[in-house]
Design a protein around this motif. Sequence first.
Motif, PDB file in Angstrom:
ATOM      1  N   LYS A 163      -7.149 -24.253  38.591  1.00  0.00           N
ATOM      2  CA  LYS A 163      -5.604 -23.836  38.166  1.00  0.00           C
ATOM      3  C   LYS A 163      -5.210 -22.449  39.108  1.00  0.00           C
ATOM      4  O   LYS A 163      -4.166 -22.441  39.276  1.00  0.00           O
ATOM      5  CB  LYS A 163      -5.546 -23.981  36.806  1.00  0.00           C
ATOM      6  CG  LYS A 163      -4.316 -24.138  36.405  1.00  0.00           C
ATOM      7  CD  LYS A 163      -4.057 -24.381  34.777  1.00  0.00           C
ATOM      8  CE  LYS A 163      -2.826 -24.583  34.189  1.00  0.00           C
ATOM      9  NZ  LYS A 163      -2.804 -24.550  32.842  1.00  0.00           N
ATOM     10  N   GLU A 164      -6.004 -21.735  38.805  1.00  0.00           N
ATOM     11  CA  GLU A 164      -5.984 -20.275  39.489  1.00  0.00           C
ATOM     12  C   GLU A 164      -5.543 -20.426  41.066  1.00  0.00           C
ATOM     13  O   GLU A 164      -4.727 -19.506  41.697  1.00  0.00           O
ATOM     14  CB  GLU A 164      -7.248 -19.459  39.350  1.00  0.00           C
ATOM     15  CG  GLU A 164      -7.243 -18.131  40.135  1.00  0.00           C
ATOM     16  CD  GLU A 164      -8.413 -17.469  39.936  1.00  0.00           C
ATOM     17  OE1 GLU A 164      -8.559 -16.154  39.548  1.00  0.00           O
ATOM     18  OE2 GLU A 164      -9.526 -18.388  39.979  1.00  0.00           O
ATOM     19  N   ASP A 189      -0.070 -21.378  41.671  1.00  0.00           N
ATOM     20  CA  ASP A 189       0.879 -20.518  41.352  1.00  0.00           C
ATOM     21  C   ASP A 189       0.403 -20.033  40.103  1.00  0.00           C
ATOM     22  O   ASP A 189       0.255 -20.470  38.801  1.00  0.00           O
ATOM     23  CB  ASP A 189       2.447 -21.100  41.159  1.00  0.00           C
ATOM     24  CG  ASP A 189       3.243 -20.223  40.981  1.00  0.00           C
ATOM     25  OD1 ASP A 189       3.082 -18.919  41.165  1.00  0.00           O
ATOM     26  OD2 ASP A 189       4.443 -20.513  40.570  1.00  0.00           O
ATOM     27  N   TRP A 190       0.327 -18.481  39.990  1.00  0.00           N
ATOM     28  CA  TRP A 190      -0.139 -17.804  38.876  1.00  0.00           C
ATOM     29  C   TRP A 190       0.829 -17.895  37.851  1.00  0.00           C
ATOM     30  O   TRP A 190       0.534 -17.287  36.548  1.00  0.00           O
ATOM     31  CB  TRP A 190      -0.583 -16.317  39.377  1.00  0.00           C
ATOM     32  CG  TRP A 190      -1.919 -16.104  39.750  1.00  0.00           C
ATOM     33  CD1 TRP A 190      -2.538 -16.832  40.833  1.00  0.00           C
ATOM     34  CD2 TRP A 190      -2.939 -15.629  39.265  1.00  0.00           C
ATOM     35  NE1 TRP A 190      -3.866 -16.474  40.936  1.00  0.00           N
ATOM     36  CE2 TRP A 190      -4.253 -15.870  39.846  1.00  0.00           C
ATOM     37  CE3 TRP A 190      -3.195 -14.687  37.872  1.00  0.00           C
ATOM     38  CZ2 TRP A 190      -5.301 -15.235  39.600  1.00  0.00           C
ATOM     39  CZ3 TRP A 190      -4.247 -14.279  37.647  1.00  0.00           C
ATOM     40  CH2 TRP A 190      -5.384 -14.580  38.492  1.00  0.00           C
ATOM     41  N   ARG A 191       2.146 -18.276  37.956  1.00  0.00           N
ATOM     42  CA  ARG A 191       3.049 -17.853  37.173  1.00  0.00           C
ATOM     43  C   ARG A 191       3.139 -19.123  36.049  1.00  0.00           C
ATOM     44  O   ARG A 191       3.534 -19.150  35.170  1.00  0.00           O
ATOM     45  CB  ARG A 191       4.724 -18.012  37.633  1.00  0.00           C
ATOM     46  CG  ARG A 191       4.995 -16.470  38.199  1.00  0.00           C
ATOM     47  CD  ARG A 191       6.214 -16.609  39.115  1.00  0.00           C
ATOM     48  NE  ARG A 191       5.921 -17.082  40.535  1.00  0.00           N
ATOM     49  CZ  ARG A 191       6.863 -17.342  41.208  1.00  0.00           C
ATOM     50  NH1 ARG A 191       8.247 -17.091  41.139  1.00  0.00           N
ATOM     51  NH2 ARG A 191       6.648 -17.719  42.566  1.00  0.00           N
ATOM     52  N   LYS A 192       2.235 -19.856  36.463  1.00  0.00           N
ATOM     53  CA  LYS A 192       2.127 -21.463  35.878  1.00  0.00           C
ATOM     54  C   LYS A 192       1.124 -21.157  34.726  1.00  0.00           C
ATOM     55  O   LYS A 192       0.817 -21.982  33.859  1.00  0.00           O
ATOM     56  CB  LYS A 192       2.008 -22.554  36.721  1.00  0.00           C
ATOM     57  CG  LYS A 192       2.950 -22.972  37.378  1.00  0.00           C
ATOM     58  CD  LYS A 192       2.761 -24.199  38.297  1.00  0.00           C
ATOM     59  CE  LYS A 192       3.882 -24.643  39.418  1.00  0.00           C
ATOM     60  NZ  LYS A 192       3.552 -25.505  40.136  1.00  0.00           N
ATOM     61  N   LEU A 193       0.225 -20.152  34.930  1.00  0.00           N
ATOM     62  CA  LEU A 193      -0.929 -19.991  34.179  1.00  0.00           C
ATOM     63  C   LEU A 193      -0.248 -19.157  32.775  1.00  0.00           C
ATOM     64  O   LEU A 193       0.636 -18.170  32.766  1.00  0.00           O
ATOM     65  CB  LEU A 193      -1.916 -18.825  34.739  1.00  0.00           C
ATOM     66  CG  LEU A 193      -2.713 -19.694  35.793  1.00  0.00           C
ATOM     67  CD1 LEU A 193      -3.446 -18.609  36.368  1.00  0.00           C
ATOM     68  CD2 LEU A 193      -3.740 -20.947  35.039  1.00  0.00           C
ATOM     69  N   THR A 194      -0.861 -19.393  31.517  1.00  0.00           N
ATOM     70  CA  THR A 194      -0.510 -18.841  30.422  1.00  0.00           C
ATOM     71  C   THR A 194      -1.267 -17.380  30.174  1.00  0.00           C
ATOM     72  O   THR A 194      -2.231 -17.088  31.117  1.00  0.00           O
ATOM     73  CB  THR A 194      -0.819 -19.820  29.174  1.00  0.00           C
ATOM     74  OG1 THR A 194      -2.198 -19.857  29.072  1.00  0.00           O
ATOM     75  CG2 THR A 194      -0.191 -21.045  29.195  1.00  0.00           C
TER      76      THR A 194
END
Length: 177
Positions: free
Chosen positions: A74-75, A78-83
Motif C-alpha cells: 500500500k505504501e 499514494d501516501w495520502r491514502k494511508l491513515t
Amino acid sequence: MANLLLRRAVLDAIRVPVCARASSSLGEVAKIGNREWVGYGFNGQPNYMDRPDFPLPAVRFRADTPDVKVLREKEKGDWRKLTLEEKKALYRASFCQTFAEFQAPTGEWKGVLGWSLAVASLAVWIYMGMKLFVYGPLPETLSDERQKAQLKRMLDLKMNPVDGLASKWDYENNRWK
C-alpha cells in the motif's frame, strides 16, 4: 575505451550484491532472521541500532509479517491514502524508537551519581577507621620544634647555596630574601 570496458567487467565480476552478502555467512543470516536488509548500516554488518549519528540501520527492526507486507504494498502508492495508524505501523516496523524517544534523558545519571557518592563515602569511612585503629602516632621529627631546628641546621650548614634553600636566606641580615 577498451580499458574502461575491461575495468568495468572486472569490477562487476568482483562486486558482491547485497543479497549475496546476507547469505554468505550463516551467522549473519541467523542474526537477522527474515528481516529485510535495507542498507549498509553504520559498519556494513546486518545489525540494528538506534544511533543519532547514523540514523539508517542496515536491517529493519521487525520481521516481515503479512500485515506489514500488505502495508508495504500500500505504501508504494499514494501516501495520502494511508491513515495515520498505518504510517505509524510502517515506521514501527522499520524503527524501534523515534529520535525524540531514544535521545530523551533516561535519568541514569542519578543512579551513577548515587553509587559514586556511596563509594566515596565508604572510602572516607575506611580511611577514618585506618587512621584511628591502624596507623600509629606521627614521629617526633614532624613536630614544629624539630622542623624549625632542622631548618636552622640546614641554613647553618649552607646546604645547596646555589639554588637550594640556603640561596634564599640572607646570611648578613639573618632573614629570608
